[in-house]
Design a protein around this motif. Sequence first.
Motif, short mmCIF file in Angstrom:
data_model
loop_
_atom_site.label_atom_id
_atom_site.label_comp_id
_atom_site.label_asym_id
_atom_site.label_seq_id
_atom_site.Cartn_x
_atom_site.Cartn_y
_atom_site.Cartn_z
N PRO A 13 45.52 56.92 47.28
CA PRO A 13 45.44 57.04 45.83
C PRO A 13 44.05 56.64 45.36
O PRO A 13 43.31 55.97 46.09
CB PRO A 13 46.49 56.04 45.34
N PRO A 14 43.68 57.04 44.15
CA PRO A 14 42.37 56.62 43.63
C PRO A 14 42.31 55.08 43.60
O PRO A 14 43.29 54.43 43.27
CB PRO A 14 42.32 57.18 42.21
N GLY A 15 41.19 54.56 43.97
CA GLY A 15 41.01 53.11 43.95
C GLY A 15 39.85 52.74 43.07
O GLY A 15 39.21 53.59 42.46
N GLU A 16 39.58 51.48 43.03
CA GLU A 16 38.44 50.99 42.27
C GLU A 16 37.26 50.84 43.23
O GLU A 16 37.38 50.23 44.27
CB GLU A 16 38.77 49.63 41.64
N ARG A 17 36.13 51.41 42.86
CA ARG A 17 34.94 51.32 43.72
C ARG A 17 34.15 50.08 43.32
O ARG A 17 33.80 49.91 42.17
CB ARG A 17 34.09 52.58 43.58
N LEU A 18 33.91 49.24 44.29
CA LEU A 18 33.11 48.04 44.07
C LEU A 18 31.84 48.15 44.91
O LEU A 18 31.90 48.49 46.08
CB LEU A 18 33.89 46.79 44.46
N GLU A 19 30.73 47.87 44.29
CA GLU A 19 29.44 48.03 44.98
C GLU A 19 28.73 46.70 45.14
O GLU A 19 28.79 45.85 44.27
CB GLU A 19 28.54 48.98 44.19
N GLY A 20 28.05 46.56 46.29
CA GLY A 20 27.12 45.46 46.50
C GLY A 20 27.70 44.09 46.72
O GLY A 20 26.97 43.12 46.82
N ARG A 21 29.02 43.99 46.82
CA ARG A 21 29.59 42.66 47.02
C ARG A 21 29.88 42.35 48.49
O ARG A 21 30.05 41.21 48.85
CB ARG A 21 30.88 42.54 46.22
N TRP A 22 29.97 43.38 49.30
CA TRP A 22 30.25 43.20 50.72
C TRP A 22 29.12 43.79 51.53
O TRP A 22 28.40 44.67 51.08
CB TRP A 22 31.58 43.88 51.08
N SER A 24 29.24 45.90 53.74
CA SER A 24 29.43 47.31 54.05
C SER A 24 29.00 48.22 52.90
O SER A 24 29.16 49.43 52.98
CB SER A 24 30.89 47.58 54.40
N GLY A 25 28.48 47.66 51.82
CA GLY A 25 28.06 48.49 50.68
C GLY A 25 29.22 48.74 49.75
O GLY A 25 30.04 47.88 49.50
N THR A 26 29.31 49.97 49.25
CA THR A 26 30.38 50.34 48.32
C THR A 26 31.70 50.43 49.06
O THR A 26 31.79 51.04 50.13
CB THR A 26 30.07 51.69 47.65
N VAL A 27 32.73 49.83 48.50
CA VAL A 27 34.07 49.89 49.10
C VAL A 27 35.06 50.38 48.06
O VAL A 27 34.86 50.20 46.86
CB VAL A 27 34.51 48.52 49.67
#
Length: 85
Positions: A13-22, A24-27
């Motif tokens: 399902p569509p998720g929330e994209r989080l950038e720069g916190r991990w 691995s980059g965008t998750v």
Amino acid sequence: TSEVAVAGAPRYPPGERLEGRWNSGTVNVHGGTATVEVPLRLPAGAGEAPTHVRVRAVFQPCRDQAATCARPDPVLLDAPLHLAP
């Protein structure tokens, strides 16, 4: 049975994209409950299709505030099988 189904690509399902916190980059993250569909192809002549399948799923809980993740945790689940017309 000894028959093996062939799994297709999971449909998330569509998720929330989080950038720069991990590292691995965008998750792509999901909170709460999420349903992932996986198409299965049963072998020819397999007979009557089962109503449930056993699947191995891997979850990785993460904490957004601290940007930390626990180790991935595999589990075995009995999942309902819905046949396409």
